[in-house]
Design a protein around this motif. Structure first.
Motif, PDB file in Angstrom:
ATOM      1  N   ALA A   1     -12.201  26.880  62.434  1.00  0.00           N
ATOM      2  CA  ALA A   1     -13.289  26.148  62.342  1.00  0.00           C
ATOM      3  C   ALA A   1     -13.534  25.699  60.854  1.00  0.00           C
ATOM      4  O   ALA A   1     -13.169  26.279  59.731  1.00  0.00           O
ATOM      5  N   GLY A   2     -13.783  24.324  60.522  1.00  0.00           N
ATOM      6  CA  GLY A   2     -13.649  23.705  59.273  1.00  0.00           C
ATOM      7  C   GLY A   2     -12.397  23.472  58.555  1.00  0.00           C
ATOM      8  O   GLY A   2     -12.667  23.346  57.355  1.00  0.00           O
ATOM      9  N   ALA A   3     -11.262  23.919  59.182  1.00  0.00           N
ATOM     10  CA  ALA A   3      -9.997  23.838  58.314  1.00  0.00           C
ATOM     11  C   ALA A   3      -9.590  22.484  58.190  1.00  0.00           C
ATOM     12  O   ALA A   3      -9.904  21.643  59.003  1.00  0.00           O
ATOM     13  N   THR A   4      -9.053  22.252  56.891  1.00  0.00           N
ATOM     14  CA  THR A   4      -8.365  20.898  56.846  1.00  0.00           C
ATOM     15  C   THR A   4      -6.755  21.008  56.764  1.00  0.00           C
ATOM     16  O   THR A   4      -6.122  21.765  55.937  1.00  0.00           O
ATOM     17  N   VAL A   5      -6.077  20.553  57.742  1.00  0.00           N
ATOM     18  CA  VAL A   5      -4.771  20.650  57.914  1.00  0.00           C
ATOM     19  C   VAL A   5      -4.181  19.568  57.195  1.00  0.00           C
ATOM     20  O   VAL A   5      -4.258  18.511  57.714  1.00  0.00           O
ATOM     21  N   ILE A   6      -3.023  19.928  56.180  1.00  0.00           N
ATOM     22  CA  ILE A   6      -2.326  18.681  55.569  1.00  0.00           C
ATOM     23  C   ILE A   6      -0.929  18.958  55.625  1.00  0.00           C
ATOM     24  O   ILE A   6      -0.205  18.252  55.003  1.00  0.00           O
ATOM     25  N   HIS A   7      -0.406  20.005  56.365  1.00  0.00           N
ATOM     26  CA  HIS A   7       1.101  20.389  56.621  1.00  0.00           C
ATOM     27  C   HIS A   7       1.135  20.516  58.047  1.00  0.00           C
ATOM     28  O   HIS A   7       0.079  21.059  58.703  1.00  0.00           O
ATOM     29  N   ASP A   8       2.343  20.634  58.572  1.00  0.00           N
ATOM     30  CA  ASP A   8       2.603  20.609  59.932  1.00  0.00           C
ATOM     31  C   ASP A   8       2.263  22.315  60.140  1.00  0.00           C
ATOM     32  O   ASP A   8       2.541  23.212  59.050  1.00  0.00           O
ATOM     33  N   ILE A   9       1.812  22.915  61.430  1.00  0.00           N
ATOM     34  CA  ILE A   9       1.692  24.082  61.736  1.00  0.00           C
ATOM     35  C   ILE A   9       2.465  24.503  62.560  1.00  0.00           C
ATOM     36  O   ILE A   9       3.023  23.696  63.788  1.00  0.00           O
ATOM     37  N   ALA A  10       3.386  25.342  62.075  1.00  0.00           N
ATOM     38  CA  ALA A  10       4.370  26.103  62.936  1.00  0.00           C
ATOM     39  C   ALA A  10       3.726  26.826  64.519  1.00  0.00           C
ATOM     40  O   ALA A  10       2.548  27.077  64.418  1.00  0.00           O
ATOM     41  N   PRO A  11       4.628  26.925  65.557  1.00  0.00           N
ATOM     42  CA  PRO A  11       3.969  27.570  66.695  1.00  0.00           C
ATOM     43  C   PRO A  11       3.564  28.998  66.405  1.00  0.00           C
ATOM     44  O   PRO A  11       4.265  29.514  65.413  1.00  0.00           O
ATOM     45  N   ASP A  12       2.731  29.450  67.497  1.00  0.00           N
ATOM     46  CA  ASP A  12       2.328  30.793  67.230  1.00  0.00           C
ATOM     47  C   ASP A  12       1.572  31.181  65.668  1.00  0.00           C
ATOM     48  O   ASP A  12       1.862  32.218  65.123  1.00  0.00           O
ATOM     49  N   SER A  13       0.873  30.278  65.217  1.00  0.00           N
ATOM     50  CA  SER A  13       0.315  30.425  64.071  1.00  0.00           C
ATOM     51  C   SER A  13      -1.230  30.407  63.921  1.00  0.00           C
ATOM     52  O   SER A  13      -1.882  29.838  64.890  1.00  0.00           O
ATOM     53  N   LEU A  14      -1.906  30.967  62.823  1.00  0.00           N
ATOM     54  CA  LEU A  14      -3.419  30.879  62.738  1.00  0.00           C
ATOM     55  C   LEU A  14      -3.634  30.019  61.456  1.00  0.00           C
ATOM     56  O   LEU A  14      -2.804  30.599  60.256  1.00  0.00           O
ATOM     57  N   ALA A  15      -4.100  28.960  61.086  1.00  0.00           N
ATOM     58  CA  ALA A  15      -4.312  28.202  60.285  1.00  0.00           C
ATOM     59  C   ALA A  15      -5.737  28.032  59.809  1.00  0.00           C
ATOM     60  O   ALA A  15      -6.634  27.506  60.602  1.00  0.00           O
ATOM     61  N   ILE A  16      -6.300  28.475  58.784  1.00  0.00           N
ATOM     62  CA  ILE A  16      -7.389  28.472  58.280  1.00  0.00           C
ATOM     63  C   ILE A  16      -7.707  28.081  56.773  1.00  0.00           C
ATOM     64  O   ILE A  16      -6.736  28.389  55.909  1.00  0.00           O
ATOM     65  N   GLY A  17      -8.971  27.619  56.473  1.00  0.00           N
ATOM     66  CA  GLY A  17      -9.145  27.408  54.822  1.00  0.00           C
ATOM     67  C   GLY A  17      -9.058  25.763  54.823  1.00  0.00           C
ATOM     68  O   GLY A  17      -8.485  24.904  55.564  1.00  0.00           O
ATOM     69  N   THR A  18      -9.268  25.490  53.375  1.00  0.00           N
ATOM     70  CA  THR A  18      -9.130  24.095  52.769  1.00  0.00           C
ATOM     71  C   THR A  18      -8.468  23.958  51.611  1.00  0.00           C
ATOM     72  O   THR A  18      -9.100  24.438  50.461  1.00  0.00           O
ATOM     73  N   PRO A  19      -7.565  23.518  51.710  1.00  0.00           N
ATOM     74  CA  PRO A  19      -6.357  23.011  52.805  1.00  0.00           C
ATOM     75  C   PRO A  19      -5.895  24.321  53.562  1.00  0.00           C
ATOM     76  O   PRO A  19      -6.144  25.447  53.179  1.00  0.00           O
ATOM     77  N   ALA A  20      -5.632  24.100  54.627  1.00  0.00           N
ATOM     78  CA  ALA A  20      -5.296  25.174  55.521  1.00  0.00           C
ATOM     79  C   ALA A  20      -3.945  25.946  55.142  1.00  0.00           C
ATOM     80  O   ALA A  20      -3.079  25.375  54.874  1.00  0.00           O
ATOM     81  N   VAL A  21      -4.280  27.262  55.157  1.00  0.00           N
ATOM     82  CA  VAL A  21      -2.937  27.982  55.159  1.00  0.00           C
ATOM     83  C   VAL A  21      -2.610  28.797  56.378  1.00  0.00           C
ATOM     84  O   VAL A  21      -3.630  29.282  56.953  1.00  0.00           O
ATOM     85  N   ALA A  22      -1.390  28.874  56.734  1.00  0.00           N
ATOM     86  CA  ALA A  22      -1.003  29.374  58.347  1.00  0.00           C
ATOM     87  C   ALA A  22      -0.348  30.584  58.042  1.00  0.00           C
ATOM     88  O   ALA A  22       0.415  30.750  57.232  1.00  0.00           O
ATOM     89  N   LYS A  23      -0.587  31.370  58.868  1.00  0.00           N
ATOM     90  CA  LYS A  23       0.147  32.671  59.050  1.00  0.00           C
ATOM     91  C   LYS A  23       0.273  32.997  60.494  1.00  0.00           C
ATOM     92  O   LYS A  23      -0.248  32.418  61.537  1.00  0.00           O
ATOM     93  N   SER A  24       1.375  33.796  60.824  1.00  0.00           N
ATOM     94  CA  SER A  24       1.764  34.034  62.153  1.00  0.00           C
ATOM     95  C   SER A  24       0.833  34.802  62.953  1.00  0.00           C
ATOM     96  O   SER A  24       0.291  35.995  62.213  1.00  0.00           O
ATOM     97  N   ARG A  25       0.427  34.559  64.246  1.00  0.00           N
ATOM     98  CA  ARG A  25      -0.134  35.365  65.245  1.00  0.00           C
ATOM     99  C   ARG A  25       0.806  35.583  66.122  1.00  0.00           C
ATOM    100  O   ARG A  25       0.091  36.063  67.420  1.00  0.00           O
ATOM    101  N   LYS A  26       2.020  35.863  66.046  1.00  0.00           N
ATOM    102  CA  LYS A  26       3.040  36.280  67.002  1.00  0.00           C
ATOM    103  C   LYS A  26       2.575  37.468  67.799  1.00  0.00           C
ATOM    104  O   LYS A  26       2.725  37.829  68.788  1.00  0.00           O
ATOM    105  N   LYS A  27       2.356  38.708  66.664  1.00  0.00           N
ATOM    106  CA  LYS A  27       1.986  40.219  67.324  1.00  0.00           C
ATOM    107  C   LYS A  27       0.691  39.862  68.332  1.00  0.00           C
ATOM    108  O   LYS A  27       0.894  40.525  69.319  1.00  0.00           O
ATOM    109  N   GLU A  28      -0.219  39.239  67.879  1.00  0.00           N
ATOM    110  CA  GLU A  28      -1.304  39.007  68.690  1.00  0.00           C
ATOM    111  C   GLU A  28      -0.803  38.555  70.189  1.00  0.00           C
ATOM    112  O   GLU A  28      -1.322  38.850  71.266  1.00  0.00           O
ATOM    113  N   LEU A  29      -0.184  37.713  69.981  1.00  0.00           N
ATOM    114  CA  LEU A  29       0.437  36.894  71.422  1.00  0.00           C
ATOM    115  C   LEU A  29       1.372  37.659  72.325  1.00  0.00           C
ATOM    116  O   LEU A  29       1.320  37.714  73.542  1.00  0.00           O
ATOM    117  N   ASP A  30       2.215  38.285  71.272  1.00  0.00           N
ATOM    118  CA  ASP A  30       2.966  39.367  72.212  1.00  0.00           C
ATOM    119  C   ASP A  30       2.247  40.455  72.776  1.00  0.00           C
ATOM    120  O   ASP A  30       2.647  40.768  74.107  1.00  0.00           O
TER     121      ASP A  30
END
Length: 232
Positions: free
Chosen positions: A196-225
């Motif tokens: 919520a409220g994130a500003t995305v200024i770069h592509d987001i890779a699959p299986d990612s969580l992107a938060i913040g302004t500008p948005a910073v992405a991290k992997s959520r692969k463990k959660e999805l596995d």
């Protein structure tokens, strides 16, 4: 994908909503309040143990859908968590795509060049601009804006007041948080979550969580596995 719109015939079609939570009640209210070509028939939900009737409508477990398919009944999913939405459709292979209803609020703007998939609903004050393609079983919620020639996959949630600024590609089973913004020409990979409220200024890779302004992405692969391992 051919454009699919809600029922525009004079005869109302019977509609069953899968999911009796907040989104399900919202959709029920919309169907009953506006003439969208459908008549609310009942809810299906895993939380319901036994079929029961309430006035002219019913509530029943999800498995009850196999009995309903014997009649001309249409379905729509009202489930907030996109992974759950995906899994439920997998659990109900007997329901053909053409039996999923497309629901568009009368106060939404959907350009005539837009293509909207089956089982997708568009809420009030949402704007879908020219050349936009929206997949199946996707929800575009109140006040969200999808600008020109964006492509939204299936099993996607576009939350209230999110803004996609044009030529944005959101892949399947992704969640775009409330009030977030994605600038022109970017791609959000499969199974990603934009906070919520994130500003995305770069592509987001699959299986990612992107938060913040500008948005910073991290992997959520463990959660999805874990999700996939327990099939939840």
């Amino acid at each position: 994908m051919k454009p699919l719109q809600q029922n525009d015939s004079k005869d109302k079609k019977n509609l069953v909503i899968i999911g009796c939570g907040s989104q399900g009640r919202m959709l029920k209210n919309m169907i009953e309040q506006y003439d969208l070509g459908y008549r609310f028939l009942g809810f299906l939900d895993d939380q319901i143990e036994f079929p029961s009737k309430k006035g002219e409508t019913f509530e029943a477990p999800l498995e009850y859908s196999e009995f309903l398919l014997q009649e001309e009944i249409y379905f729509v999913l009202a489930i907030g968590k996109v992974e759950d939405r995906f899994q439920i459709v997998r659990r109900l292979p007997a329901i053909p795509l053409e039996r999923y209803a497309t629901i568009i609020h009368p106060h939404a703007y959907v350009d005539q060049t837009a293509e909207i998939g089956a089982g997708t609903y568009i809420s009030a004050n949402a704007a879908i601009m020219h050349g936009v393609k929206v997949g199946h079983h996707t929800s575009v919620l109140t006040g969200s804006i999808i600008e020109y020639e964006s492509q939204i996959g299936s099993f996607v949630n576009i939350s209230p007041n999110a803004t996609l600024c044009g030529n944005v590609n959101v892949n399947d089973v992704s969640f775009i948080g409330a009030g977030s913004s994605i600038i022109q020409g970017l791609t959000v990979g499969k199974r990603s979550l934009v906070g919520a409220g994130a500003t995305v200024i770069h592509d987001i890779a699959p299986d990612s969580l992107a938060i913040g302004t500008p948005a910073v992405a991290k992997s959520r692969k463990k959660e999805l596995d874990l999700f996939n391992a327990y099939n939840i």
